[in-house]
Design an enzyme around this catalytic site. Structure first.
Site, PDB file in Angstrom:
ATOM      1  N   GLY A 277      -1.540 -20.541 -25.061  1.00  0.00           N
ATOM      2  CA  GLY A 277      -2.123 -21.733 -25.665  1.00  0.00           C
ATOM      3  C   GLY A 277      -1.078 -22.778 -26.013  1.00  0.00           C
TER       4      GLY A 277
ATOM      5  CG  HIS B  43      -6.874 -15.532 -30.125  1.00  0.00           C
ATOM      6  ND1 HIS B  43      -7.119 -15.416 -31.469  1.00  0.00           N
ATOM      7  CD2 HIS B  43      -5.525 -15.518 -29.992  1.00  0.00           C
ATOM      8  CE1 HIS B  43      -5.974 -15.341 -32.129  1.00  0.00           C
ATOM      9  NE2 HIS B  43      -4.982 -15.403 -31.259  1.00  0.00           N
TER      10      HIS B  43
END
Ligand code: AMP
Length: 245
Positions: free
Chosen positions: A136, A28
């Site tokens: 991602g 993250h």
């Protein structure tokens, strides 16, 4: 949040959104650092989205270490943490559904999951008004689905796909890694190594089928990636690597 976002946009500020479910880790944070380079105001949303979990999945036990998340987000240069308690009206009756990339892979085993993802991300886009949103590659299918959604519904948002962050043993970082015992973690290491070394779906299936302590859910080639999901104990892990030509 929406009022603040509209105010920032009127000032000509470029907003970058990183949607997360919290329990922040290096994966993250790499997205947040990339976000810093993509615009003026970095917003990280933290919301464990109930509608993307199946009835037998881990919504209730999903980790929610908010104080730690706040510290980590600030250290990564985040300007605004958007952490709503609830995003859905009790009688909400509208969802967004993508019907091509959401088929197969995780979509075959997690009924309704991607509808939950597209719906919450569409809501976050409307609330946060981002110019750029970063996702991602760890969740490759999610990237495929969201890029298609943004294109099909004309969201004025540039979607950026950030590379997978792995730990020192090659395991893709995931909030769910926290569920693993020490022995299970070793199986996760084996999973990552085996997938990386496989040249094809058939080879990955054959090799992953032989890893002790690992239950294979799927291996599929999609959009240039070799993608797999496995269970290690009760924990479901996903990973993907570029398909070798
Ligand atoms: P999550 O909190 O698991 O919903 O993830 C939030 C965002 O972080 C998604 O865009 C994920 O793809 C991304 N992400 C999670 N783990 C990683 C990782 N290991 N490397 C890169 N991005 C990741």
């Amino acid at each position: 949040m929406q009022r603040e976002a509209l105010r920032l946009r009127r000032q000509g500020k470029k907003i970058v959104l990183v949607p997360t479910m919290g329990a922040l880790h290096e994966g993250h944070l790499s997205l947040a650092r990339l976000a810093r380079k993509c615009g003026d105001v970095v917003v990280v949303s933290i919301y464990v989205n109930p509608i993307q979990f199946g009835p037998k999945e881990d919504f209730a036990k999903y980790p929610r270490p908010f104080a730690k998340d706040r510290r980590l987000a600030i250290s990564a240069g985040v300007d605004i943490i958007f952490a709503p308690k609830n995003l859905y009206a009790g009688d909400a009756s509208t969802t967004i559904s993508e019907s091509f990339f959401s088929q197969g892979r995780c979509g075959a085993f997690r009924a309704g999951h991607f509808d939950g993802v597209t719906t919450v991300v569409a809501k976050l886009f409307n609330i946060v008004q981002p110019d750029v949103a970063i996702f991602g590659q760890k969740d490759a299918q999610q990237c495929d689905v969201l890029e298609r959604m943004a294109r099909d519904l004309n969201f004025p948002v540039r979607i950026v796909r950030a590379p997978i962050i792995r730990d020192e043993n090659g395991v893709a970082r995931s909030s769910r890694n926290a569920y693993l015992s020490a022995a299970e973690y070793q199986v996760a290491v084996h999973f990552a190594k085996t997938l990386k070394s496989a040249g094809s779906v058939a080879e990955a299936k054959r090799k992953l089928g032989k890893v002790p302590g690992l239950r294979l859910q799927y291996v599929e080639a999609a959009n240039g990636q070799l993608c797999a999901a496995v269970f290690v104990g009760k924990t479901r892990l996903i990973d993907n690597v570029p398909l070798k030509k």
